[in-house]
Design an enzyme around this catalytic site. Structure first.
Site, PDB file in Angstrom:
ATOM      1  N   SER A 118      -6.981   4.734  -1.203  1.00  0.00           N
ATOM      2  CA  SER A 118      -6.806   3.278  -1.318  1.00  0.00           C
ATOM      3  C   SER A 118      -8.111   2.536  -1.609  1.00  0.00           C
ATOM      4  O   SER A 118      -8.065   1.372  -1.992  1.00  0.00           O
ATOM      5  CB  SER A 118      -6.196   2.715  -0.036  1.00  0.00           C
ATOM      6  OG  SER A 118      -4.884   3.158   0.101  1.00  0.00           O
ATOM      7  N   THR A 177      -8.096  -1.711   1.242  1.00  0.00           N
ATOM      8  CA  THR A 177      -7.463  -2.613   0.280  1.00  0.00           C
ATOM      9  C   THR A 177      -7.986  -4.051   0.381  1.00  0.00           C
ATOM     10  O   THR A 177      -8.361  -4.626  -0.634  1.00  0.00           O
ATOM     11  CB  THR A 177      -5.929  -2.533   0.406  1.00  0.00           C
ATOM     12  OG1 THR A 177      -5.553  -1.159   0.342  1.00  0.00           O
ATOM     13  CG2 THR A 177      -5.234  -3.311  -0.682  1.00  0.00           C
ATOM     14  N   ASP A 203     -10.270  -2.640   6.273  1.00  0.00           N
ATOM     15  CA  ASP A 203      -9.619  -1.484   5.646  1.00  0.00           C
ATOM     16  C   ASP A 203      -9.775  -1.585   4.127  1.00  0.00           C
ATOM     17  O   ASP A 203      -9.980  -2.665   3.574  1.00  0.00           O
ATOM     18  CB  ASP A 203      -8.142  -1.454   6.049  1.00  0.00           C
ATOM     19  CG  ASP A 203      -7.528  -0.066   5.924  1.00  0.00           C
ATOM     20  OD1 ASP A 203      -8.240   0.928   6.150  1.00  0.00           O
ATOM     21  OD2 ASP A 203      -6.330   0.021   5.593  1.00  0.00           O
ATOM     22  N   HIS A 241      -1.107   3.201  -4.997  1.00  0.00           N
ATOM     23  CA  HIS A 241      -0.790   4.620  -5.203  1.00  0.00           C
ATOM     24  C   HIS A 241       0.537   4.869  -4.537  1.00  0.00           C
ATOM     25  O   HIS A 241       1.075   3.975  -3.881  1.00  0.00           O
ATOM     26  CB  HIS A 241      -1.860   5.531  -4.576  1.00  0.00           C
ATOM     27  CG  HIS A 241      -1.963   5.337  -3.096  1.00  0.00           C
ATOM     28  ND1 HIS A 241      -1.065   5.893  -2.214  1.00  0.00           N
ATOM     29  CD2 HIS A 241      -2.795   4.583  -2.345  1.00  0.00           C
ATOM     30  CE1 HIS A 241      -1.375   5.509  -0.987  1.00  0.00           C
ATOM     31  NE2 HIS A 241      -2.413   4.700  -1.033  1.00  0.00           N
ATOM     32  N   ASP A 284       0.840  -1.196   0.000  1.00  0.00           N
ATOM     33  CA  ASP A 284       0.000   0.000   0.000  1.00  0.00           C
ATOM     34  C   ASP A 284       0.878   1.249   0.000  1.00  0.00           C
ATOM     35  O   ASP A 284       1.768   1.391   0.829  1.00  0.00           O
ATOM     36  CB  ASP A 284      -0.933  -0.006   1.215  1.00  0.00           C
ATOM     37  CG  ASP A 284      -2.151   0.866   0.988  1.00  0.00           C
ATOM     38  OD1 ASP A 284      -1.983   2.076   0.722  1.00  0.00           O
ATOM     39  OD2 ASP A 284      -3.271   0.344   1.057  1.00  0.00           O
ATOM     40  N   ASP A 314       2.146   2.448   3.552  1.00  0.00           N
ATOM     41  CA  ASP A 314       1.336   3.657   3.419  1.00  0.00           C
ATOM     42  C   ASP A 314       1.090   4.343   4.760  1.00  0.00           C
ATOM     43  O   ASP A 314       1.315   5.543   4.904  1.00  0.00           O
ATOM     44  CB  ASP A 314      -0.010   3.286   2.780  1.00  0.00           C
ATOM     45  CG  ASP A 314      -1.013   4.420   2.845  1.00  0.00           C
ATOM     46  OD1 ASP A 314      -0.811   5.412   2.125  1.00  0.00           O
ATOM     47  OD2 ASP A 314      -1.982   4.317   3.621  1.00  0.00           O
TER      48      ASP A 314
HETATM   49 ZN   LIG Z   1      -2.860   6.175   2.511  1.00  0.00          ZN
END
Ligand SMILES: [Zn+2]
Ligand SMILES: *[C@@H]1O[C@H](CO)[C@@H](O)[C@H](O)[C@H]1NC(C)=O
Ligand SMILES: *[C@@H]1O[C@H](CO)[C@@H](O)[C@H](O)[C@H]1NC(C)=O
Ligand SMILES: *[C@@H]1O[C@H](CO)[C@@H](O)[C@H](O)[C@H]1NC(C)=O
Ligand SMILES: *[C@@H]1O[C@H](CO)[C@@H](O)[C@H](O)[C@H]1NC(C)=O
Ligand SMILES: *[C@@H]1O[C@H](CO)[C@@H](O)[C@H](O)[C@H]1NC(C)=O
Ligand SMILES: *[C@@H]1O[C@H](CO)[C@@H](O)[C@H](O)[C@H]1NC(C)=O
Length: 674
Positions: free
Chosen positions: A226, A287, A285, A491, A177, A445
């Site tokens: 995300s 993802t 979450d 990302h 992530d 991330d």
């Molecule tokens: Zn983030």
């Protein structure tokens, strides 16, 4: 009508000039909205809902028709070219019933001045939604919405010509992530030794045969979050920040938005394969949960977990059968209470659905391979790799054990243990039908948001170590040749390394301007000190991780978009605080946290002062591919193309709504030539 129409032309050009920071509705520049919008792609046979909206702004610069939306709007669809034929109404074309008209209103700010003035523009809406449609024939389709007499909104759709034959038995999709090439480069510098500029060992990712780049834009903003980026990877449809598995509409209900079918829903009904998700984040979450979630709001955690077990229940939709494996954090959505859907006990719900439940590493390792398994090891997200492996004393400060008490979760697995166990279960349960696994290194991330580079890069090295072990394990169980392994990100963050730092010199200077002289660039940056062992100090984390996490000479590193902070470039013994309220500043006016990097110098940020952490950035992210279909992953493409490439390799396109048939008794795919 004529008067209305000419007014509308003026209004339409005005509106597209205004909306930027805020939008009336993303992917809907006119007063008419078709969702899926113009430029949408589809897999043949993929289910989707079609929503039409007609907007009548009551006030603000777009005010129109006294706020009365056209309730007798019309919509048609036609296939272009051969076998196309005349435009037909949606109900006729798809053979479905005409839905009821819906009405609502919403408000939005046209710009920051309107927000400061507390003056939102109000819009009345007339809408219809057609649910669970599918287009089976590849080609170009045109959907035309007509309203207010002679206004039209046109959506050009492409149903991609794709393979129905299965080329890979299994797919493992690793997602780092927020992971960028710059972070991968920095992590390599920490974990791998080089001599005279040449690495003596490499990351596992470095050894993948094929490398591509994916562009991560959202449908209506060039920076993604995300939720919608995961959704793009899993559905082939772009979406809006905070949304997943849907195109965001303008109604208040976060669950009535038009849905698109995800890869695991397609995989279940096409091949009846096994599937699972593993994450060091809460399983709710964005993802991990976007594999099954259909909501405008990624924050509806409890509801999304219910969809993960039971599929979408309140609208006609496909059933993904529930995950064969779900390993992660986020216990708040499982023990009964305010975090779980309707306050229910989801440990019990999963157990009743036949799952073996595991709440710690010891019981995870003892799980059999044949039952469905739920492993929830802590509340919220996992403590990061550095705290689990180096600063283990920090774990006692967490109040995160998975049954909901305030004691710490101390028997935590890592991403590697969870992923290897998931592979065994999925391999056993999928059998000839194969499996799909998504495994996420989540805190790359989360720690970049906190500007805690060491914690972020530690988790990146954990992900790479997991990829390495997974490939070895696939080899050991004879599945490597049958498995497409991908490593990518959703990302990035604007992170890079620009030199080295003498942290001792920095700490001993008495002004910010002198401290900055500790940053050495070019020839003064030196070499990585992370790979040089220190006499008498062992971190015990083995090869592929730093020999020394806390050298005097560290990396000068930072982010392109950051809040105010005090920077000391040192390893932080306890999780880093970036900013909290500072004496002399208002509560939502964040300035440097007095307790963070006390030795450091102040770096004034570039973000709004109301932003307390780092943010995502524009960069493309890498896609590493290995296994069947690997050759299709080279080059530069959109994030939705990752879905179509995987779907193509799994033969998920359907000429009708029937499941696929595997050739012979087993899946005779040892991969394509590579
Ligand atoms: Zn983030
Ligand atoms: C539009 O009307 C609403 C409700 O009356 C009001 O609160 C808002 O300030 C108005 N907005 C503008 C831009 O005039
Ligand atoms: C639909 O189901 C979701 C859970 O999947 C729930 O949160 C939502 O409130 C439901 N909506 C309606 C209108 O029942
Ligand atoms: C792990 O969970 C099992 C039950 O699943 C329990 O019996 C055991 O005591 C737990 N171990 C630790 C170290 O908490
Ligand atoms: C699960 O599968 C792995 C790999 O084939 C094997 O080593 C392990 O013994 C199996 N575990 C059980 C409990 O059968
Ligand atoms: C950083 O911002 C603060 C608060 O606005 C200001 O007082 C200070 O002078 C700035 N520091 C630098 C180094 O620009
Ligand atoms: C895959 O390849 C191996 C070695 O080439 C062969 O022994 C095996 O039979 C093949 N499996 C299938 C399902 O074709």
């Amino acid at each position: 009508m004529a008067r209305l129409a000419s007014l509308a032309v003026v209004v339409a050009s005005l509106s597209s000039a205004v909306a930027q920071t805020f939008q009336r509705l993303g992917a809907c520049p006119d007063l008419g909205c078709v969702l899926p919008p113009d430029q949408s792609d589809f897999l043949p046979g993929q289910y989707f809902d079609l929503r039409l909206e007609v907007h009548a702004p009551v006030n603000g610069s777009e005010a129109f028709n006294d706020g009365k939306p056209d309730e007798s709007f019309a919509v048609t669809i036609t296939k272009e070219g051969e076998g196309g034929g005349e435009a037909k109404g949606i109900a006729e074309f798809f053979g479905v019933a005409e839905p009821e008209l819906e009405r609502w209103d919403f408000s939005w700010y046209e710009d920051l001045f309107a927000r400061d003035a507390g003056a939102p523009s109000v819009v009345n809406v007339a809408s219809k939604i057609y649910r669970k449609l599918a287009l089976y024939e590849p080609g170009n389709y045109v959907v035309t919405l007509s309203y207010y007499g002679d206004q039209t909104t046109v959506a050009n759709w492409v149903v991609r010509p794709l393979a129905t034959k299965k080329k890979a038995k299994n797919v493992i999709l690793f997602i780092g992530d927020g992971m960028t090439t710059n972070m991968i480069t920095a992590a390599r510098l920490l974990g791998h030794k080089s001599i005279n500029g040449k690495y003596q060992s490499l990351l596992q990712m470095d050894k993948f045969p094929v490398l591509g780049h994916q562009m991560t834009h959202s449908i209506d903003s060039f920076i993604t979050d995300s939720a919608n980026s995961a959704s793009a990877l899993y559905t082939g449809h772009k979406s809006t920040v905070n949304a997943m598995g849907v195109y965001a509409d303008s109604s208040a209900d976060s669950f009535d938005d038009p849905k698109v079918e995800t890869i695991v829903e397609l995989l279940k009904r096409t091949w009846d394969s096994a599937w699972g998700a593993v994450s060091t984040a809460a399983i709710s979450d964005a993802t991990p949960i976007a594999l099954t979630g259909h909501s405008r709001s990624r924050y509806a955690y409890g509801s999304l977990v219910d969809q993960g077990l039971n599929s979408v229940t309140n609208y006609s939709w496909t059933n993904h059968g529930g995950p064969d494996v779900w390993f992660g954090g986020g216990a708040e959505q499982f023990y009964p209470g305010s975090g779980s859907y309707e306050g229910k006990d989801y440990y019990e719900a999963f157990a009743n659905a036949g799952y073996e439940i595991s709440l710690n590493k010891s019981s995870l390792l003892e799980l059999g391979n044949s039952s469905k398994a739920l492993g929830i090891f802590c509340q919220s997200h996992f403590p990061v790799w550095l705290d689990r492996n180096v600063f283990t004393d920090n774990l006692a400060a967490f109040k995160n054990e998975p049954l909901g008490s305030k004691s710490p979760a101390l028997d935590l697995p890592g991403l590697k243990e969870m992923t290897l166990k998931a592979v065994d279960i999925l391999h056993t349960r999928g059998g000839d039908k194969g499996f799909f696994l998504m495994s996420e290194g989540a805190s790359i991330d989360k720690q970049m948001h906190a500007l805690d580079y060491d914690r972020a890069l530690g988790d990146l090295l954990e992900l790479d170590d997991t990829v390495r072990a997974t490939i070895e394990h696939l080899k050991a169980i004879g599945e490597l040749e049958n498995t497409l392994v991908l490593v990518t990100a959703d990302h990035g963050h604007g992170f890079d390394v620009f030199g080295g730092v003498d942290t001792k010199y920095l700490a001993e200077q008495d002004t910010d301007r002198k401290k900055r002289k500790a940053v050495g660039t070019y020839e003064l940056s030196g070499l990585s000190q992370y790979t040089v062992p220190v006499e008498g100090v062992s971190y015990g984390t083995g090869p592929n991780f730093p020999a020394n996490w806390d050298p005097r000479y560290t990396l000068a590193q930072g982010l392109g978009g950051n809040p105010d902070r005090r920077e000391d470039f040192r390893l932080h013994g306890s999780p880093r605080r970036v900013v909290s309220s500072t004496p002399g500043f208002a509560k939502d006016d964040y300035f440097v946290d007095a307790g963070d990097g006390a030795d450091g110098f102040v770096v004034n940020g570039t973000l709004s002062v109301t932003e307390s952490s780092g943010v995502h950035s524009l960069t493309d992210v890498a896609v590493f591919a290995m296994g069947p279909c690997q050759e299709t992953f080279g080059g530069v493409y959109g994030n939705v193309d990752v879905f179509y490439k995987i779907a193509n390799c799994l033969g998920l396109a359907r000429p009708d709504d029937k499941p696929g048939t595997l050739p012979g008794s087993g899946c005779s795919t040892n991969g394509t030539k590579h």
